[in-house]
Design a protein around this motif. Structure first.
Motif, PDB file in Angstrom:
ATOM      1  N   GLY A 147       0.832  -1.200   0.000  1.00  0.00           N
ATOM      2  CA  GLY A 147       0.000   0.000   0.000  1.00  0.00           C
ATOM      3  C   GLY A 147       0.862   1.243   0.000  1.00  0.00           C
ATOM      4  O   GLY A 147       2.046   1.212  -0.299  1.00  0.00           O
ATOM      5  N   ARG A 148       0.255   2.367   0.341  1.00  0.00           N
ATOM      6  CA  ARG A 148       0.989   3.618   0.434  1.00  0.00           C
ATOM      7  C   ARG A 148       2.019   3.546   1.577  1.00  0.00           C
ATOM      8  O   ARG A 148       1.779   2.835   2.546  1.00  0.00           O
ATOM      9  CB  ARG A 148       0.007   4.766   0.694  1.00  0.00           C
ATOM     10  N   PRO A 149       3.137   4.223   1.481  1.00  0.00           N
ATOM     11  CA  PRO A 149       3.498   5.287   0.533  1.00  0.00           C
ATOM     12  C   PRO A 149       4.073   4.787  -0.785  1.00  0.00           C
ATOM     13  O   PRO A 149       4.556   5.586  -1.577  1.00  0.00           O
ATOM     14  CB  PRO A 149       4.556   6.070   1.300  1.00  0.00           C
ATOM     15  N   PHE A 150       4.046   3.483  -1.023  1.00  0.00           N
ATOM     16  CA  PHE A 150       4.503   2.978  -2.315  1.00  0.00           C
ATOM     17  C   PHE A 150       3.532   3.410  -3.415  1.00  0.00           C
ATOM     18  O   PHE A 150       2.345   3.635  -3.159  1.00  0.00           O
ATOM     19  CB  PHE A 150       4.612   1.454  -2.267  1.00  0.00           C
ATOM     20  N   PRO A 151       3.994   3.496  -4.656  1.00  0.00           N
ATOM     21  CA  PRO A 151       3.144   3.979  -5.745  1.00  0.00           C
ATOM     22  C   PRO A 151       2.313   2.886  -6.402  1.00  0.00           C
ATOM     23  O   PRO A 151       1.647   3.137  -7.402  1.00  0.00           O
ATOM     24  CB  PRO A 151       4.160   4.540  -6.738  1.00  0.00           C
ATOM     25  N   ASP A 152       2.321   1.686  -5.838  1.00  0.00           N
ATOM     26  CA  ASP A 152       1.791   0.518  -6.536  1.00  0.00           C
ATOM     27  C   ASP A 152       0.321   0.636  -6.927  1.00  0.00           C
ATOM     28  O   ASP A 152      -0.074   0.235  -8.023  1.00  0.00           O
ATOM     29  CB  ASP A 152       1.994  -0.734  -5.688  1.00  0.00           C
ATOM     30  N   MET A 153      -0.524   1.163  -6.033  1.00  0.00           N
ATOM     31  CA  MET A 153      -1.944   1.255  -6.378  1.00  0.00           C
ATOM     32  C   MET A 153      -2.179   2.269  -7.490  1.00  0.00           C
ATOM     33  O   MET A 153      -3.013   2.046  -8.378  1.00  0.00           O
ATOM     34  CB  MET A 153      -2.780   1.585  -5.145  1.00  0.00           C
ATOM     35  N   VAL A 154      -1.451   3.380  -7.456  1.00  0.00           N
ATOM     36  CA  VAL A 154      -1.588   4.371  -8.536  1.00  0.00           C
ATOM     37  C   VAL A 154      -1.132   3.770  -9.863  1.00  0.00           C
ATOM     38  O   VAL A 154      -1.816   3.896 -10.887  1.00  0.00           O
ATOM     39  CB  VAL A 154      -0.777   5.637  -8.211  1.00  0.00           C
ATOM     40  N   LEU A 155      -0.002   3.104  -9.840  1.00  0.00           N
ATOM     41  CA  LEU A 155       0.502   2.488 -11.070  1.00  0.00           C
ATOM     42  C   LEU A 155      -0.385   1.316 -11.491  1.00  0.00           C
ATOM     43  O   LEU A 155      -0.552   1.066 -12.697  1.00  0.00           O
ATOM     44  CB  LEU A 155       1.942   2.034 -10.866  1.00  0.00           C
ATOM     45  N   GLY A 156      -0.979   0.634 -10.521  1.00  0.00           N
ATOM     46  CA  GLY A 156      -1.937  -0.412 -10.859  1.00  0.00           C
ATOM     47  C   GLY A 156      -3.140   0.152 -11.595  1.00  0.00           C
ATOM     48  O   GLY A 156      -3.635  -0.436 -12.561  1.00  0.00           O
ATOM     49  N   ALA A 157      -3.617   1.323 -11.131  1.00  0.00           N
ATOM     50  CA  ALA A 157      -4.728   1.982 -11.823  1.00  0.00           C
ATOM     51  C   ALA A 157      -4.324   2.371 -13.242  1.00  0.00           C
ATOM     52  O   ALA A 157      -5.102   2.226 -14.192  1.00  0.00           O
ATOM     53  CB  ALA A 157      -5.161   3.218 -11.031  1.00  0.00           C
ATOM     54  N   PHE A 158      -3.111   2.872 -13.386  1.00  0.00           N
ATOM     55  CA  PHE A 158      -2.567   3.259 -14.699  1.00  0.00           C
ATOM     56  C   PHE A 158      -2.550   2.062 -15.645  1.00  0.00           C
ATOM     57  O   PHE A 158      -2.992   2.141 -16.806  1.00  0.00           O
ATOM     58  CB  PHE A 158      -1.165   3.820 -14.481  1.00  0.00           C
ATOM     59  N   LEU A 159      -2.055   0.935 -15.161  1.00  0.00           N
ATOM     60  CA  LEU A 159      -1.921  -0.254 -16.004  1.00  0.00           C
ATOM     61  C   LEU A 159      -3.268  -0.907 -16.294  1.00  0.00           C
ATOM     62  O   LEU A 159      -3.517  -1.359 -17.420  1.00  0.00           O
ATOM     63  CB  LEU A 159      -0.989  -1.260 -15.332  1.00  0.00           C
ATOM     64  N   ARG A 160      -4.127  -0.964 -15.305  1.00  0.00           N
ATOM     65  CA  ARG A 160      -5.396  -1.681 -15.480  1.00  0.00           C
ATOM     66  C   ARG A 160      -6.396  -0.921 -16.340  1.00  0.00           C
ATOM     67  O   ARG A 160      -7.170  -1.535 -17.073  1.00  0.00           O
ATOM     68  CB  ARG A 160      -6.023  -1.974 -14.115  1.00  0.00           C
ATOM     69  N   THR A 161      -6.403   0.399 -16.220  1.00  0.00           N
ATOM     70  CA  THR A 161      -7.406   1.160 -16.965  1.00  0.00           C
ATOM     71  C   THR A 161      -6.961   1.519 -18.373  1.00  0.00           C
ATOM     72  O   THR A 161      -7.793   1.633 -19.276  1.00  0.00           O
ATOM     73  CB  THR A 161      -7.768   2.462 -16.227  1.00  0.00           C
ATOM     74  N   GLY A 162      -5.670   1.729 -18.565  1.00  0.00           N
ATOM     75  CA  GLY A 162      -5.199   2.205 -19.861  1.00  0.00           C
ATOM     76  C   GLY A 162      -5.792   3.551 -20.236  1.00  0.00           C
ATOM     77  O   GLY A 162      -5.874   3.901 -21.418  1.00  0.00           O
TER      78      GLY A 162
END
Length: 230
Positions: A147-162
Motif C-alpha cells: 500500500g501507500r506510501p509505495f506507488p503501486d496502487m496508482v501504477l496499478g490503476a494506470f496499467l489496469r485502466t489504460g
C-alpha cells in the motif's frame, strides 16, 4: 490540447478524502488493540502519523515484525471497522459523489483506492451505495500487497485502466502525507492534498502536494485550471 494530453486518470483515496469516517480509523485501531490486550495509547501517535498506509504494514511495525501478531491485530481492526461501518457511522465527504460524477462527465476515469483490506473497502462501498460509482477500486492486495506510501496502487490503476498514455497525465488526491508520497513516486502530474482528513496543509506540502484543496469537491475545477495552463 489533444485528448492524449488531458489528465484523464484520477486516483482518489477513500477515508478522509471521499469518505468522512469521523475518526473511525482511530476507534477501530483502539478496539483492535484492546481485543489483543494492548494499550491503544502507546500506538495512537504512530497510527496518526501513518494514516493512509496499508493497515497490515502499520501493525507489522507496531508489533516489531511479529507476523502472526500483526495478522491477528489486522483482522481485529478490520472486524472493528466493519462493525462501525455497519452501524451507519460513515458518510460521503460533502460534494464527493458530485465531483466524481463531474470528472466522469468530463471523460476522465476515476479509481478509488484505500489502505484497508478488500472486505472493508467493499463494506464501505456498500454502505454508501457506491458499488457502481467508479469502474475500478483498488486495495493494497490488488496491487501486489504494497500500500501507500509505495506507488503501486496508482501504477496499478494506470496499467489496469489504460486511461492515459503517460503517468504525468495521472491525478492523485488524498488527505495524508502517504497519499502525497504515493502520488509523487508514481510520477503523477497532479498530486492534490485535501484538508478534510488526517493531515494539515504543511504536512501535505512537505510530502509533495502540488495542490492543496479545501475538499475533493474542488478537484474538477483544479484539474481544468491545470490543463488550461499547460
Amino acid at each position: 490540447m489533444t485528448t492524449k494530453n488531458l489528465m484523464n486518470l484520477v486516483v482518489l483515496d477513500m477515508a478522509g478524502t471521499t469518505v468522512a469516517d469521523g475518526g473511525l480509523v482511530e476507534r477501530a485501531f483502539g478496539a483492535a488493540a484492546e481485543r489483543l490486550g494492548e494499550d491503544p495509547a502507546t500506538m495512537i501517535d504512530y497510527v496518526r502519523a501513518t494514516m493512509g498506509e496499508s493497515k497490515i504494514s502499520v501493525f507489522r511495525h507496531l508489533f516489531g515484525g511479529d507476523e502472526a501478531r500483526a495478522q491477528q491485530a489486522n483482522l481485529a481492526f478490520e472486524e472493528a471497522y466493519g462493525e462501525l461501518v455497519a452501524g451507519g457511522l460513515i458518510a460521503p465527504i460533502p460534494g464527493a459523489a458530485d465531483a466524481i460524477a463531474e470528472l466522469k462527465e468530463q471523460g476522465r476515469t476515476v479509481v478509488l483506492t484505500t489502505g484497508f483490506a478488500r472486505v472493508t473497502q467493499d463494506a464501505i462501498l456498500a454502505a454508501l451505495g457506491w458499488q457502481d460509482l467508479v469502474e475500478l477500486t483498488l486495495c493494497p492486495a490488488d496491487a501486489g500487497g504494497r500500500g501507500r506510501p509505495f506507488p503501486d496502487m496508482v501504477l496499478g490503476a494506470f496499467l489496469r485502466t489504460g486511461a492515459v498514455d503517460d503517468v504525468r497525465q495521472i491525478v492523485v488526491a488524498g488527505d495524508t502525507s502517504y497519499d502525497m508520497l504515493s502520488g509523487v513516486r508514481s510520477g503523477a502530474g497532479i498530486v492534490a492534498g485535501v484538508l478534510t482528513g488526517a493531515h494539515d496543509e504543511a504536512a501535505l506540502k512537505e510530502h509533495g502536494a502540488t495542490h492543496v484543496l479545501t475538499s475533493v469537491a474542488d478537484l474538477p475545477a483544479a484539474i481544468a485550471r491545470a490543463e488550461a495552463d499547460r
